[in-house]
Design a protein around this motif. Structure first.
Motif, PDB file in Angstrom:
ATOM      1  N   GLY A 104      30.662 -26.144  20.095  1.00  0.00           N
ATOM      2  CA  GLY A 104      30.483 -26.283  21.546  1.00  0.00           C
ATOM      3  C   GLY A 104      29.021 -26.426  21.914  1.00  0.00           C
ATOM      4  N   HIS A 105      28.172 -25.608  21.323  1.00  0.00           N
ATOM      5  CA  HIS A 105      26.733 -25.703  21.596  1.00  0.00           C
ATOM      6  C   HIS A 105      26.163 -27.023  21.087  1.00  0.00           C
ATOM      7  CE1 HIS A 105      25.747 -21.773  23.370  1.00  0.00           C
ATOM      8  NE2 HIS A 105      26.846 -21.394  22.752  1.00  0.00           N
ATOM      9  N   ALA A 106      26.674 -27.509  19.960  1.00  0.00           N
ATOM     10  CA  ALA A 106      26.222 -28.811  19.465  1.00  0.00           C
ATOM     11  C   ALA A 106      26.602 -29.918  20.451  1.00  0.00           C
ATOM     12  CB  ALA A 106      26.822 -29.089  18.079  1.00  0.00           C
ATOM     13  N   PHE A 107      27.805 -29.822  21.031  1.00  0.00           N
ATOM     14  CA  PHE A 107      28.197 -30.796  22.051  1.00  0.00           C
ATOM     15  C   PHE A 107      27.243 -30.739  23.239  1.00  0.00           C
ATOM     16  CE2 PHE A 107      32.898 -31.080  20.700  1.00  0.00           C
ATOM     17  CZ  PHE A 107      32.773 -32.385  20.260  1.00  0.00           C
ATOM     18  N   PHE A 108      26.883 -29.537  23.691  1.00  0.00           N
ATOM     19  CA  PHE A 108      25.992 -29.430  24.841  1.00  0.00           C
ATOM     20  C   PHE A 108      24.587 -29.927  24.526  1.00  0.00           C
ATOM     21  CE2 PHE A 108      29.021 -26.034  26.390  1.00  0.00           C
ATOM     22  CZ  PHE A 108      29.670 -26.908  27.241  1.00  0.00           C
ATOM     23  N   LYS A 118      19.619 -41.362  29.388  1.00  0.00           N
ATOM     24  CA  LYS A 118      20.120 -42.201  30.472  1.00  0.00           C
ATOM     25  C   LYS A 118      19.452 -41.887  31.810  1.00  0.00           C
ATOM     26  CE  LYS A 118      24.552 -43.350  28.430  1.00  0.00           C
ATOM     27  NZ  LYS A 118      24.415 -44.787  28.396  1.00  0.00           N
ATOM     28  N   GLY A 119      18.585 -40.884  31.847  1.00  0.00           N
ATOM     29  CA  GLY A 119      17.885 -40.529  33.069  1.00  0.00           C
ATOM     30  C   GLY A 119      18.821 -39.987  34.144  1.00  0.00           C
ATOM     31  N   LEU A 120      19.825 -39.227  33.736  1.00  0.00           N
ATOM     32  CA  LEU A 120      20.811 -38.709  34.684  1.00  0.00           C
ATOM     33  C   LEU A 120      20.352 -37.377  35.261  1.00  0.00           C
ATOM     34  CD1 LEU A 120      23.998 -39.659  32.650  1.00  0.00           C
ATOM     35  CD2 LEU A 120      22.923 -40.908  34.525  1.00  0.00           C
ATOM     36  N   ASP A 121      21.031 -36.958  36.322  1.00  0.00           N
ATOM     37  CA  ASP A 121      20.609 -35.782  37.069  1.00  0.00           C
ATOM     38  C   ASP A 121      21.253 -34.475  36.631  1.00  0.00           C
ATOM     39  OD1 ASP A 121      18.943 -37.238  39.013  1.00  0.00           O
ATOM     40  OD2 ASP A 121      20.855 -38.127  39.608  1.00  0.00           O
ATOM     41  N   GLY A 122      22.389 -34.528  35.964  1.00  0.00           N
ATOM     42  CA  GLY A 122      23.026 -33.276  35.583  1.00  0.00           C
ATOM     43  C   GLY A 122      24.244 -33.482  34.712  1.00  0.00           C
ATOM     44  N   ILE A 123      24.791 -32.346  34.289  1.00  0.00           N
ATOM     45  CA  ILE A 123      26.019 -32.297  33.502  1.00  0.00           C
ATOM     46  C   ILE A 123      26.945 -31.334  34.220  1.00  0.00           C
ATOM     47  CG2 ILE A 123      27.061 -31.712  31.279  1.00  0.00           C
ATOM     48  CD1 ILE A 123      24.170 -32.121  30.081  1.00  0.00           C
ATOM     49  N   GLU A 124      28.169 -31.769  34.473  1.00  0.00           N
ATOM     50  CA  GLU A 124      29.126 -30.931  35.196  1.00  0.00           C
ATOM     51  C   GLU A 124      30.435 -30.856  34.429  1.00  0.00           C
ATOM     52  OE1 GLU A 124      29.520 -32.511  39.146  1.00  0.00           O
ATOM     53  OE2 GLU A 124      27.421 -32.110  39.634  1.00  0.00           O
ATOM     54  N   LEU A 125      31.163 -29.778  34.650  1.00  0.00           N
ATOM     55  CA  LEU A 125      32.480 -29.607  34.054  1.00  0.00           C
ATOM     56  C   LEU A 125      33.290 -28.651  34.900  1.00  0.00           C
ATOM     57  CD1 LEU A 125      32.399 -26.576  32.655  1.00  0.00           C
ATOM     58  CD2 LEU A 125      31.197 -27.793  30.867  1.00  0.00           C
ATOM     59  N   GLN A 126      34.559 -28.564  34.591  1.00  0.00           N
ATOM     60  CA  GLN A 126      35.464 -27.630  35.244  1.00  0.00           C
ATOM     61  C   GLN A 126      36.120 -26.817  34.143  1.00  0.00           C
ATOM     62  OE1 GLN A 126      38.311 -29.583  37.745  1.00  0.00           O
ATOM     63  NE2 GLN A 126      39.169 -27.693  38.520  1.00  0.00           N
ATOM     64  N   VAL A 127      36.373 -25.542  34.398  1.00  0.00           N
ATOM     65  CA  VAL A 127      36.992 -24.683  33.395  1.00  0.00           C
ATOM     66  C   VAL A 127      38.156 -23.933  34.030  1.00  0.00           C
ATOM     67  CG1 VAL A 127      35.359 -22.782  33.810  1.00  0.00           C
ATOM     68  CG2 VAL A 127      36.564 -22.923  31.631  1.00  0.00           C
ATOM     69  N   ASN A 128      39.229 -23.795  33.265  1.00  0.00           N
ATOM     70  CA  ASN A 128      40.377 -23.024  33.720  1.00  0.00           C
ATOM     71  C   ASN A 128      39.941 -21.576  33.913  1.00  0.00           C
ATOM     72  OD1 ASN A 128      42.834 -21.302  33.454  1.00  0.00           O
ATOM     73  ND2 ASN A 128      43.851 -23.254  33.082  1.00  0.00           N
ATOM     74  N   ALA A 129      40.310 -20.979  35.034  1.00  0.00           N
ATOM     75  CA  ALA A 129      39.894 -19.614  35.351  1.00  0.00           C
ATOM     76  C   ALA A 129      40.358 -18.605  34.305  1.00  0.00           C
ATOM     77  CB  ALA A 129      40.414 -19.219  36.728  1.00  0.00           C
ATOM     78  N   ARG A 130      41.397 -18.912  33.568  1.00  0.00           N
ATOM     79  CA  ARG A 130      41.912 -17.990  32.550  1.00  0.00           C
ATOM     80  C   ARG A 130      41.300 -18.230  31.172  1.00  0.00           C
ATOM     81  NH1 ARG A 130      48.104 -16.946  34.510  1.00  0.00           N
ATOM     82  NH2 ARG A 130      47.506 -16.560  36.671  1.00  0.00           N
ATOM     83  N   ASN A 131      40.461 -19.234  31.064  1.00  0.00           N
ATOM     84  CA  ASN A 131      39.818 -19.526  29.780  1.00  0.00           C
ATOM     85  C   ASN A 131      38.493 -18.768  29.705  1.00  0.00           C
ATOM     86  OD1 ASN A 131      38.834 -20.573  27.413  1.00  0.00           O
ATOM     87  ND2 ASN A 131      39.350 -22.694  27.914  1.00  0.00           N
ATOM     88  N   ALA A 133      36.941 -17.293  27.233  1.00  0.00           N
ATOM     89  CA  ALA A 133      36.041 -17.604  26.116  1.00  0.00           C
ATOM     90  C   ALA A 133      35.177 -18.825  26.437  1.00  0.00           C
ATOM     91  CB  ALA A 133      36.843 -17.834  24.840  1.00  0.00           C
ATOM     92  N   ALA A 134      35.790 -19.861  26.997  1.00  0.00           N
ATOM     93  CA  ALA A 134      35.028 -21.062  27.349  1.00  0.00           C
ATOM     94  C   ALA A 134      34.032 -20.748  28.462  1.00  0.00           C
ATOM     95  CB  ALA A 134      35.959 -22.189  27.763  1.00  0.00           C
ATOM     96  N   TYR A 135      34.475 -20.016  29.473  1.00  0.00           N
ATOM     97  CA  TYR A 135      33.582 -19.668  30.580  1.00  0.00           C
ATOM     98  C   TYR A 135      32.359 -18.910  30.062  1.00  0.00           C
ATOM     99  CZ  TYR A 135      31.837 -17.901  34.997  1.00  0.00           C
ATOM    100  OH  TYR A 135      31.031 -17.604  36.073  1.00  0.00           O
ATOM    101  N   LYS A 136      32.594 -17.977  29.165  1.00  0.00           N
ATOM    102  CA  LYS A 136      31.482 -17.203  28.599  1.00  0.00           C
ATOM    103  C   LYS A 136      30.526 -18.116  27.832  1.00  0.00           C
ATOM    104  CE  LYS A 136      30.440 -13.300  25.625  1.00  0.00           C
ATOM    105  NZ  LYS A 136      30.983 -12.273  24.736  1.00  0.00           N
ATOM    106  N   ASN A 140      26.679 -18.712  28.846  1.00  0.00           N
ATOM    107  CA  ASN A 140      25.660 -18.379  27.840  1.00  0.00           C
ATOM    108  C   ASN A 140      24.763 -19.573  27.554  1.00  0.00           C
ATOM    109  OD1 ASN A 140      26.514 -15.743  27.551  1.00  0.00           O
ATOM    110  ND2 ASN A 140      27.707 -16.130  25.696  1.00  0.00           N
ATOM    111  N   TYR A 141      25.306 -20.773  27.660  1.00  0.00           N
ATOM    112  CA  TYR A 141      24.511 -21.971  27.420  1.00  0.00           C
ATOM    113  C   TYR A 141      23.601 -22.294  28.605  1.00  0.00           C
ATOM    114  CZ  TYR A 141      23.076 -26.393  25.472  1.00  0.00           C
ATOM    115  OH  TYR A 141      22.315 -27.411  24.959  1.00  0.00           O
TER     116      TYR A 141
END
Length: 153
Positions: A104-108, A118-131, A133-136, A140-141
Motif C-alpha cells: 500500500g505504501h509503495a502504491f502511494f 503530471k503536475g497535479l494538485d492532489g490525490i483523493e480516495l474514498q474508504v469504507n467506514a468499516r475498513n 485497517a485501510a483507514y489507519k 498513517n501515510y
C-alpha cells in the motif's frame, strides 16, 4: 526491492479479478444490506479500457501480482471551487497473503511520483467506514478527511 509497481497488462486479469473478488467479499461481509455476490466484479471491458488508458497498475511482490491500483484523473472546476486536477483512487487492494508488506505504501509513493510528473494538485480516495485497517494505513501515510458520507436507514 521486492515490490515493483507497473502498468497492468491484459494478461494480469486473472490475478486482478481474484483480488477484486476478495475486496467485494469484504464489502459484503461489512455491509450485506448494500453489497451482494456478483458473477462479475470488474467487467473485462472496463479493465481492458483502463489498461489501454494506463490507469490500472499492479504491484508485483517477488514476481507475483500482489496488489491492484485503479485510478482516474479528475478535473474539478466550478464557480464555487478552486480549479484542481487530481488523481482519484477508484480501487486499491492487496491480495490477502501479501498484506502488511508495504505494498500500500509503495502504491502511494508511486502515486506521489505520478502526481509530481503530471503536475497535479492532489490525490483523493474514498474508504469504507468499516475498513479500519485501510483507514489507519491512509492516515498513517498522511491522508486527511476531506468529507464524510453519511446515511439514514
Amino acid at each position: 526491492m521486492k515490490i515493483q509497481i507497473r502498468t497492468a497488462s491484459i494478461h494480469d486479469f486473472p490475478a486482478v479479478d481474484a483480488i477484486m473478488r476478495q475486496v467485494q467479499q469484504l464489502h459484503i461481509d461489512w455491509r450485506p444490506d448494500i453489497y451482494r455476490q456478483s458473477a462479475t466484479v470488474l467487467p473485462i471491458e472496463v479493465y481492458e479500457q483502463a489498461v489501454r488508458d494506463q490507469t490500472f497498475f499492479v504491484a508485483e511482490y517477488e514476481g507475483r501480482v500482489a496488489g491492484i491500483l485503479f485510478i482516474m484523473y479528475r478535473h474539478v472546476e466550478s464557480a464555487t471551487q478552486v480549479t484542481r486536477d487530481v488523481i482519484y483512487v477508484d480501487s486499491m487492494a492487496v491480495d490477502q497473503p501479501y498484506r502488511q508488506k508495504g505494498i500500500g505504501h509503495a502504491f502511494f509513493d508511486f502515486l506521489k511520483e505520478l502526481k509530481a510528473q503530471k503536475g497535479l494538485d492532489g490525490i483523493e480516495l474514498q474508504v469504507n467506514a468499516r475498513n479500519e485497517a485501510a483507514y489507519k494505513m491512509y492516515t498513517n501515510y498522511g491522508f486527511t478527511n476531506k468529507s464524510i458520507n453519511m446515511e439514514l436507514l
